[in-house]
Design an enzyme around this catalytic site. Structure first.
Site, PDB file in Angstrom:
ATOM      1  N   LYS A   1       0.817  -1.219   0.000  1.00 20.97           N
ATOM      2  CA  LYS A   1       0.000   0.000   0.000  1.00 20.97           C
ATOM      3  C   LYS A   1       0.851   1.270   0.000  1.00 20.97           C
ATOM      4  O   LYS A   1       0.455   2.297  -0.541  1.00 20.97           O
ATOM      5  CB  LYS A   1      -0.945   0.001   1.201  1.00 20.97           C
ATOM      6  CG  LYS A   1      -1.983  -1.122   1.183  1.00 20.97           C
ATOM      7  CD  LYS A   1      -3.092  -0.892   0.189  1.00 20.97           C
ATOM      8  CE  LYS A   1      -4.145  -1.995   0.227  1.00 20.97           C
ATOM      9  NZ  LYS A   1      -5.126  -1.856  -0.864  1.00 20.97           N
TER      10      LYS A   1
ATOM     11  N   GLU B   1      -9.707   5.848   3.010  1.00 21.25           N
ATOM     12  CA  GLU B   1     -10.558   4.774   3.513  1.00 21.25           C
ATOM     13  C   GLU B   1      -9.654   3.582   3.758  1.00 21.25           C
ATOM     14  O   GLU B   1      -8.595   3.473   3.144  1.00 21.25           O
ATOM     15  CB  GLU B   1     -11.645   4.418   2.495  1.00 21.25           C
ATOM     16  CG  GLU B   1     -11.219   3.420   1.399  1.00 21.25           C
ATOM     17  CD  GLU B   1     -10.141   3.946   0.461  1.00 21.25           C
ATOM     18  OE1 GLU B   1     -10.024   5.167   0.306  1.00 21.25           O
ATOM     19  OE2 GLU B   1      -9.400   3.116  -0.110  1.00 21.25           O
TER      20      GLU B   1
ATOM     21  N   SER C   1       1.706  -9.678  -0.791  1.00 22.40           N
ATOM     22  CA  SER C   1       1.431  -8.241  -0.704  1.00 22.40           C
ATOM     23  C   SER C   1       1.541  -7.639   0.692  1.00 22.40           C
ATOM     24  O   SER C   1       1.680  -6.432   0.831  1.00 22.40           O
ATOM     25  CB  SER C   1       0.039  -7.947  -1.271  1.00 22.40           C
ATOM     26  OG  SER C   1      -0.937  -8.705  -0.568  1.00 22.40           O
TER      27      SER C   1
HETATM   28  C1  PLP Z   1      -1.693  -6.969   2.371  1.00 20.74           C
HETATM   29  C2  PLP Z   1      -2.845  -6.644   1.520  1.00 20.74           C
HETATM   30  N1  PLP Z   1      -2.982  -7.260   0.347  1.00 20.74           N
HETATM   31  C3  PLP Z   1      -4.021  -7.004  -0.472  1.00 20.74           C
HETATM   32  C4  PLP Z   1      -4.996  -6.094  -0.128  1.00 20.74           C
HETATM   33  C5  PLP Z   1      -6.153  -5.888  -1.058  1.00 20.74           C
HETATM   34  O1  PLP Z   1      -6.108  -4.671  -1.727  1.00 20.74           O
HETATM   35  P1  PLP Z   1      -5.704  -4.586  -3.242  1.00 20.74           P
HETATM   36  O2  PLP Z   1      -6.576  -5.558  -3.978  1.00 20.74           O
HETATM   37  O3  PLP Z   1      -5.966  -3.183  -3.630  1.00 20.74           O
HETATM   38  O4  PLP Z   1      -4.282  -4.930  -3.364  1.00 20.74           O
HETATM   39  C6  PLP Z   1      -4.890  -5.411   1.086  1.00 20.74           C
HETATM   40  C7  PLP Z   1      -5.917  -4.428   1.481  1.00 20.74           C
HETATM   41  O5  PLP Z   1      -6.019  -3.960   2.547  1.00 20.74           O
HETATM   42  C8  PLP Z   1      -3.784  -5.702   1.923  1.00 20.74           C
HETATM   43  O6  PLP Z   1      -3.656  -5.086   3.097  1.00 20.74           O
END
Ligand code: PLP
Lengths: 279, 406
Positions: free
Chosen positions: B99, B121, B388
Site C-alpha cells: 500500500k 478509507e 502483498s
Molecule cells: C496486504 C494486503 N494485500 C491485499 C490487499 C487488497 O487490496 P488490493 O486488492 O488493492 O491490493 C490489502 C488491502 O487492505 C492488503 O492489506
C-alpha cells in the site's frame, strides 16, 4: 408539446412567486405511507415533487436521507415500486411535475431504455442523477432527452465560470443549484452569497434556477425564495417522516400529517418570498 | 516505463475518459468533477516530470526499502512437488504491505496540488497505516475512515494509525466494512473539496484513480519481471495475486500483460462459498454495475442495490473490483478464481510453518491458489506470486478462529 415542467414554471412566473420543490424518499417507511405523503404534497403547497429512489450506497447524502433509504429498502422498495408510486399518484394529479432523484446503478440494472419507457408511462417528468456528471451524458442524459424526459443537473460552488456551460449544456426543466459543497442535510449557507451564485448561472441560461441543500425552515425558504426561481427542501421533510415513526421505524397515524403540516409552513414562507424581492 | 506498449497492447488503457472497454469512467457528483479533472491534469504533468519521478524513486529506495526482494520459496516448492514458487516480497516494505507504494506517489501529488489535508478509507488498515505514515512524513493532518467491524478485527492497525497522528473515524453505516468507509470518505471529500486530498487505496474509483494507482503499484511488476529474468533467465508461467480492489494485483500484472506466455490469475475472496452472499467474488459471482465512481463487476441484487459480501480478510471485503480487472477478465487476458476463508487460513498456516513468513490474510488467498496449482505443474515451470503484506495485523483474528489464546 409543452412539458408539465415548463407549464408549471410559467404559471409560477405569472403568479410572481418561486416554486416549492419538495423531496421525499419513495417507500419510506413503506409503500402505502409514502404514497400518502406524495398525494398530500401538492395540497400542502408543493409545486414540484422530487421522488427519491433509495440506493444502498448514497454517497452524496447525509445521515437523514441515508436512513430513509435504508428504511425504504427494508420495507421492500425497488425501482419498479418507485415507478408505481408515480403511476398511482398520476391517477389523481396530472399537473404536478415529478422528478425522480437518486443514483445511477439501479437504473443501469433496470435497463436504461426500459426505465425511460416505464418512467414516461408512469408520468415522470425529469431525472436528477447525482453520480452522472456531463462527462457521462451518453449513459442516460442523451437517451432521456431524446425521449422527452428532462435531465436536471446539479451545479455547485465548485462549478466555475469555465465549466458552467458544460454543465448547463443538455440540462433541461430547471437548474438545481446546490448551495454548498457538501452532502444533503448540512447547514444553510449565507443567503446573500446564494443570490450572487444564482445570478451567475442566469447569465448563462434562461432555465429556472432552484436552490437546495440546507433549507430547513419557512424563514430559510423565504430568504432563498427571494433569490431564486425555486426552493428545494429535502432533508427537513425526510426528518419529519423519521420523527413521526415508532421506535422500530414503522409509520404512525401522524406520519403523513407531520409532513403536510411542515410543507404547509414552508409554502407560506415561499409564497411571501417575492414580497421581499418585488421588482 | 520506457518500453512503449506495442500496438494492440493490453497496456494502453484507459482511454482519455478513463474507460477500459465498458468499465471505468467518472461517475461522481458534480461537486467532485472539477477536482478530479484537476487531479488528472496534475497527474499527467507529474508523470512526465523528471523531478517528480526522481523524488518518487528516491523515497522508494530510502523510505520504502525498494526494490523488494524476489524470493524463491524452496521448502514450499518441495512440499508441493510441482512448479517453482517465487514470492515478490512486498510485505517487507516499510509499513508491511504494498500500500505504501501508492501512498508515497499520491502524497507527492497532493503536495503539488497544494492540498493541506489527507483523507483515506481503509479495510484491513494497511492502507490506513500507509496513509497515516506518509501524512506524518509530509506533515499533513490525516483522517482515516474505517468500518466499525474492521476497527474491531484489525485493532493493531487502528493503534498504529493513532500513534502516527491520524484520526480514525469508525463508520457504522451498512455492515461497517470497506465499502461503507469509502462512502463516508467520499462524503467528507464532497464537503471539504477545497483543501482535502482523497488518497484512494486501491485501483478503483473515478478516473484517474484506477490508472494512477496502477502506475504507482506497477513498480512491483517492473521489478519482479527483471528479477525473475535475472534469477531464471526467463519469464514465469503464471503470475498470481489476491484481489480486493485490485491494486497489488494490477501492480504485478500490468508489466506482464503483453508477455503472451505468462498466464495471469487474480484470486478473489470466496468467503464461506459462492452459493449465498457470504463472499466477495465480484467477478466470479457478480455482474457489471456502477459504484464509487466507476463501472465494474459488483455484488448486487436484481434492483441494483449493492450487497455487503463477506471475507475473513478485511482487505478483500469489498463488493467491487478495479475496472481494469473487469476488462482483463472480459477480454480473457486474465483469469479470476475464488478461494474460500478456510483455504486461505490453511495457506496462512502452511506458509508460516514452512517458510517462516507470516503472511497477511489477503495474500494468503493467493498462496492457497498457488497450493492448488503448483502440484499440477511441471518442476521446470515457474509461479510468481505477490506476497502483498505481512500478517502481524491478522494474528488476533487467526488466533481466535484457531482457538489459540493470545
Ligand atoms: C496486504 C494486503 N494485500 C491485499 C490487499 C487488497 O487490496 P488490493 O486488492 O488493492 O491490493 C490489502 C488491502 O487492505 C492488503 O492489506
Amino acid at each position: 408539446m409543452t412539458s408539465r415542467m415548463d407549464t408549471r414554471f410559467a404559471k409560477l412566473k405569472a403568479e410572481g412567486r418561486p416554486a416549492l420543490v419538495t423531496y421525499f424518499m419513495g417507500g419510506d417507511p413503506d409503500y402505502a405511507t409514502s404514497l400518502g405523503i406524495m398525494k398530500a404534497l401538492p395540497e400542502a403547497g408543493a409545486d414540484v415533487i422530487e421522488l427519491g429512489m433509495p440506493f444502498s450506497d448514497p454517497m452524496a447524502d447525509g445521515p437523514t436521507i441515508q436512513l430513509a433509504g435504508q428504511r425504504a429498502l427494508k420495507g421492500g422498495q425497488t425501482l419498479a415500486k418507485t415507478l408505481d408510486l408515480a403511476r398511482d399518484f398520476r391517477k389523481d394529479d396530472s399537473d404536478t411535475p415529478i422528478v425522480m432523484m437518486g443514483y445511477y446503478n439501479p437504473i443501469y440494472i433496470y435497463g436504461v431504455d426500459r426505465f425511460l419507457d416505464d418512467a414516461i408511462e408512469a408520468g415522470i417528468d425529469g431525472l436528477i442523477i447525482v453520480d452522472l456528471p456531463p462527462e457521462m451524458d451518453d449513459e442516460l442524459c442523451i437517451p432521456a432527452l431524446a425521449k422527452g424526459i428532462n435531465f436536471i443537473r446539479l451545479t455547485t460552488p465548485t462549478t466555475d465560470e469555465k465549466r458552467l456551460p458544460t454543465v448547463l449544456n443538455n440540462t433541461s426543466g430547471f437548474v438545481y443549484y446546490v448551495s454548498m459543497n457538501g452532502i444533503t442535510g448540512s447547514a444553510l449557507p449565507d443567503p446573500s452569497r446564494i443570490s450572487g451564485a444564482v445570478a451567475r448561472i442566469k447569465d448563462h441560461t434562461d432555465l429556472p434556477v432552484c436552490v437546495g441543500f440546507g433549507v430547513k425552515t419557512a424563514d430559510h425558504a423565504k430568504a432563498i425564495g427571494a433569490a431564486a426561481d425555486g426552493v428545494v427542501v429535502g432533508t427537513a421533510i425526510v426528518a419529519q417522516v423519521a420523527g413521526s415513526l415508532t421506535k422500530d421505524g414503522a409509520a404512525t397515524a401522524d406520519t403523513v400529517s407531520a409532513v403536510s403540516t411542515f410543507v404547509r409552513g414552508l409554502s407560506t414562507g415561499v409564497r411571501s418570498a417575492r414580497l421581499v424581492a418585488a421588482e | 516505463m520506457n518500453d512503449t506498449p506495442k500496438p494492440n497492447s493490453f497496456r494502453s488503457g484507459p482511454d482519455e475518459d478513463g474507460r477500459f472497454g465498458i468499465f471505468g469512467g467518472r461517475f461522481v457528483a458534480e461537486t467532485l468533477m472539477p477536482l478530479i479533472l484537476d487531479l488528472q491534469a496534475e497527474w499527467e504533468k507529474a508523470k512526465n516530470d523528471p523531478e517528480f519521478q526522481k523524488e518518487l524513486a528516491d523515497l522508494g529506495t530510502h523510505y520504502i526499502g525498494r526494490p523488494s526482494p524476489l524470493y524463491y520459496a524452496e521448502r514450499l516448492t518441495e512440499h508441493l512437488g510441482g512448479a517453482k514458487i517465487y514470492f515478490k516480497r512486498e510485505e517487507l516494505n516499510h509499513t508491511g504491505s504494498h500500500k505504501i507504494n501508492n501512498c508515497i506517489g499520491q502524497i507527492l501529488l497532493a503536495k503539488r496540488m497544494g492540498k493541506t489535508r489527507i483523507i483515506a478509507e481503509t479495510g484491513a488498515g494497511q492502507h490506513g497505516v500507509a496513509s497515516a505514515t506518509v501524512a506524518a512524513r509530509f506533515g499533513l493532518p490525516c483522517v482515516v475512515y474505517m468500518g466499525a467491524t474492521d476497527v474491531e478485527r484489525q485493532a493493531p492497525n487502528v493503534f498504529r494509525m493513532k500513534l502516527l497522528g491520524a484520526e480514525v473515524k469508525a463508520v457504522t453505516a451498512g455492515s461497517g466494512t470497506l465499502k461503507d468507509a469509502m462512502n463516508e470518505a467520499l462524503r467528507d471529500w464532497v464537503t471539504n473539496v477545497d483543501d482535502t486530498y482523497y488518497l484512494i487505496g486501491t485501483a478503483a474509483g473515478p478516473h484517474p484513480y484506477p490508472e494512477m494507482v496502477r502506475d504507482f503499484q506497477a513498480v512491483i511488476g517492473q521489478e519482479a519481471r527483471q528479477q525473475i529474468l535475472e534469477a531464471e533467465g526467463r519469464l514465469p508461467d503464471v503470475v498470481i495475486a489476491a484481489v480486493g480492489g485490485g491494486s497489488n494485483a494490477i501492480g504485478l500484472f500490468h508489466p506482464f500483460l503483453d508477455d503472451e506466455g505468462v498466464k495471469i490469475v487474480g484470486v478473489e475472496a470466496g468467503g464461506h462459498g459462492l452459493d449465498g452472499n457470504e463472499h466477495c467474488a465480484s467477478i466470479t459471482a457478480g455482474s457489471p454495475g456502477v459504484l464509487h465512481g466507476n463501472r465494474t463487476y459488483l455484488l448486487q441484487d436484481n434492483d441494483g442495490q449493492i450487497l455487503e459480501g463477506h471475507s475473513i480478510s478485511a482487505g478483500l471485503d469489498y463488493p467491487g473490483i478495479g475496472p481494469e480487472h473487469s476488462w482483463l477478465n472480459d477480454i480473457g487476458r486474465a483469469e479470476y478464481v475464488p478461494i474460500m476463508d478456510d483455504e486461505a487460513l490453511e495457506a496462512f498456516q502452511l506458509l508460516t510453518k514452512l517458510e517462516g513468513i507470516i503472511p497477511a490474510l489477503e495474500p494468503s488467498h493467493a498462496i492457497a491458489e498457488v497450493i492448488k496449482r503448483s502440484p499440477k505443474m511441471g518442476k521446470d515451470q515457474i509461479i510468481l506470486m505477490n506476497l502483498s503484506g505481512r500478517g502481524d495485523k491478522d494474528i488476533f483474528t487467526v488466533g481466535k478462529i484457531l482457538g489459540m489464546g493470545l
